[in-house]
Design a protein around this motif. Sequence first.
Motif, mmCIF file in Angstrom:
data_model
loop_
_atom_site.group_PDB
_atom_site.id
_atom_site.type_symbol
_atom_site.label_atom_id
_atom_site.label_comp_id
_atom_site.label_asym_id
_atom_site.label_seq_id
_atom_site.Cartn_x
_atom_site.Cartn_y
_atom_site.Cartn_z
ATOM 1 N N TYR A 102 10.736 83.678 -2.613
ATOM 2 C CA TYR A 102 11.400 82.688 -3.471
ATOM 3 C C TYR A 102 12.137 83.378 -4.623
ATOM 4 C CZ TYR A 102 8.753 79.021 -1.102
ATOM 5 O OH TYR A 102 8.233 78.163 -0.168
ATOM 6 N N LEU A 305 8.094 71.890 -1.400
ATOM 7 C CA LEU A 305 9.232 72.809 -1.339
ATOM 8 C C LEU A 305 9.875 72.770 0.040
ATOM 9 C CD1 LEU A 305 7.783 75.902 -3.255
ATOM 10 C CD2 LEU A 305 9.584 74.351 -4.032
ATOM 11 N N ALA A 315 13.033 77.117 -1.138
ATOM 12 C CA ALA A 315 13.861 75.947 -1.428
ATOM 13 C C ALA A 315 15.193 76.355 -2.015
ATOM 14 C CB ALA A 315 13.122 75.038 -2.419
#
Length: 322
Positions: A102, A305, A315
């Motif tokens: 992420y 997410l 995401a």
Amino acid sequence: MERLLPHLIVSVVAAVVIYAATVIAVDIESIGTSLAAPGLMGWSAVLGLSLLNYTLRFVRWALYLQQLGTQLAPVRSAAYYFCAFTFTTTPGKAGEAIRSLYLKRHGMPYVHSLAAFFAERFVDLVAMVLLSLAAALSFPQYRLPVAVIAMLIVLVLPLLHADVFRALLGRAVDSVPAARLRSLGLRMIELLESASTLLRSGPLYVGLALAVLAWGAEGVAFHMILDALDISTSLWLAVGIYAISVLIGALSFIPGGLGTTEAVMVVLLKLLGADTATAVAATLICRLATLWFAVLLGAIVFLGLRLESGTLGPAPYDMAGK
């Protein structure tokens, strides 16, 4: 991420099998009664202390990211941090490094996010050793493991800060003929260098203080569980028993310390005079309210997410981290 999901499924199934078999083998009725002993208020307080643990650890993580030059919107940063709890039961909690996937999309190099992950694990280890001292002093059979870990920490920490050590590693890596291995070695050296900035002076002491408070909160929750089940012990010893059980579980290298942590906890509680059924019930309540509560919370955030992005991957985001 698809590689991590089977680990999660296996750990959940294994936990259900181990816990169910233990309950059936010991005394279903007694354990069932004990599980209800804390009542709604007791369970709420224990889960609240677990949430405090997770929150304090997130604050430390945010400070680490800031120290390494990355800032995200608090809600987005918290979502990335908590979603990784889904994979807490992977070997060595390695699945929690999913945060790197992420953070990479926000411009943070893998080497920095993995350095923060390494520093987090190292500081947690130091905190657990400190919190284990009361139990180590009370139960001689556990003094050696705690002493060995403490000595390793004393030896490793100066090495992380030693330029000479990293230079020696650099020369060793340069002599490796395989280009891929040489590249991996260089990245590891970069990781150690980044981690060393989080393990000195201010960041180290702040991180350690937050870790002691965080894991101490779960130790206090464990004491509340023991009190609800009429297992008499001091707060410090309860915290020590919790910490040393988790520590031994981590050393077993079994995902989530599954089985090992529970076994140590039951043995220590029986040494305090608790009967087997009550010791098993206290252990189950503790593990459900700490380890498995974290996994459940992480799974909820992870699914959120996923729904946001429409995939199992990180995401979407804008560069402001909103």
